[in-house]
Enzyme design. Structure first.
Site, short mmCIF file in Angstrom:
data_model
loop_
_atom_site.label_atom_id
_atom_site.label_comp_id
_atom_site.label_asym_id
_atom_site.label_seq_id
_atom_site.Cartn_x
_atom_site.Cartn_y
_atom_site.Cartn_z
N GLY A 1 -2.93 -38.99 19.70
CA GLY A 1 -4.30 -38.58 20.04
C GLY A 1 -4.60 -37.21 19.50
O GLY A 1 -3.86 -36.68 18.68
N ASN A 2 -5.71 -36.63 19.94
CA ASN A 2 -6.05 -35.27 19.53
C ASN A 2 -6.80 -34.57 20.66
O ASN A 2 -7.06 -35.18 21.70
CB ASN A 2 -6.86 -35.29 18.22
CG ASN A 2 -8.20 -35.98 18.38
OD1 ASN A 2 -9.08 -35.51 19.07
ND2 ASN A 2 -8.33 -37.15 17.73
N ARG A 3 -7.11 -33.29 20.46
CA ARG A 3 -7.64 -32.46 21.55
C ARG A 3 -9.14 -32.51 21.75
O ARG A 3 -9.69 -31.70 22.50
CB ARG A 3 -7.23 -31.00 21.32
CG ARG A 3 -5.74 -30.80 21.37
CD ARG A 3 -5.43 -29.32 21.20
NE ARG A 3 -4.01 -29.12 21.02
CZ ARG A 3 -3.30 -28.19 21.66
NH1 ARG A 3 -3.90 -27.39 22.52
NH2 ARG A 3 -2.02 -28.06 21.44
N ALA B 1 -13.68 -37.28 16.91
CA ALA B 1 -12.49 -36.90 16.15
C ALA B 1 -11.67 -38.17 15.95
O ALA B 1 -10.80 -38.51 16.75
CB ALA B 1 -11.69 -35.84 16.90
#
Ligand code: CTP
Ligand code: CA
Length: 232
Positions: free
Chosen positions: A33-35, A104
């Site tokens: 995943g990402n932030r 994102a």
């Protein structure tokens, strides 16, 4: 306190917004995943609805409340988001007037998603590696399908960690590569931190650096550009 904008300048327009991260499952308990927090996209959706638009918000896994008057579609992976996106835009791109792509989207996903929890390898190695495959570029696919100058208006985002000059240079590249009308470039440490943002808007007519502002105010600045483009 919510102050509704005086002008319903997006009345009669369908605006599609993507928000948050995509998460790419490795197995039933792990993912890549990402932030991304989703706050920027939710702010765009909220402001667009207040300005009179019909809004479809396609959201990756985030824990934010749906803004009022917004139709929300929850997705998980980039491939899920792609499906929801084309459903909202229509295969011939006739169902939407604008797309604001704040999500994102993960650039890669695991080559294999295991249906059962992966177990630690029973060997004596301290290193391991993960096979990844590239996800499609959702915005570039829409850009490639759209006839130049026609609807939907396409807004992309670019998150970077380099200098201000690099930020603009990368944004110019993404504007051309994804064939969109506007790239909103922001610095990752600011963009993923909270309720404020600092962005540079890059389009064919040049780069405009905006100061620090709330994501809600930035959303309105972006929607000003969308409304302007839709008038032409
Ligand atoms: N994007 C997309 N599909 C992807 C990757 C990105 O639609 N698979 C969109 C994002 O939603 C964003 C824009 O493209 O609006 C730019 O995303 P970004 O990650 O900054 O650019 P990339 O082209 O993926 O380049 P890189 O991550 O290498 O900087
Ligand atoms: Ca990327």
């Amino acid at each position: 306190i919510l102050t509704a904008p005086a002008v319903k300048d997006l009345a009669g327009k369908h605006v599609v917004v993507t928000a948050g991260p995509t998460v790419e499952d490795l197995d039933p308990v792990r993912y890549l995943g990402n932030r991304s927090t989703g706050k920027m996209g939710f702010a765009v959706a909220e402001r667009a609805a207040l300005r009179g638009a019909e809004v479809t918000l396609i959201a990756g896994p985030v824990t934010l409340a749906t803004p009022s008057g917004v139709a929300r579609v929850d997705v998980r992976s980039a491939l899920d988001m792609r499906e929801a996106l084309w459903r909202a835009l229509g295969d011939d791109l006739t169902k939407a007037h604008a797309l604001v792509m704040t999500a994102a989207v993960a650039d890669y996903r695991p080559a294999v998603t295991s249906p059962v929890k992966l177990k630690k390898l029973k060997d004596d190695k301290d290193e391991s590696s993960l096979a990844l495959v590239k996800n499609p570029d959702l915005l570039a696919e829409v850009g490639a399908k759209r006839d130049a100058g026609k609807a939907p208006v396409l807004v992309g985002f670019a998150v970077e960690t380099g200098t201000a000059e690099q930020l603009v240079a990368y944004a110019r590249g993404k504007l051309a590569q994804k064939k969109c009308d506007l790239i909103v470039a922001n610095e990752a440490r600011v963009a993923f931190a909270g309720d404020d943002n600092r962005a540079t808007m890059v389009s064919a007519s040049g780069a405009e650096s905006l100061g620090d502002m709330s994501k809600r105010d930035l959303a309105d600045r972006i929607l000003d550009r969308v409304a302007e483009a839709l008038k032409r």
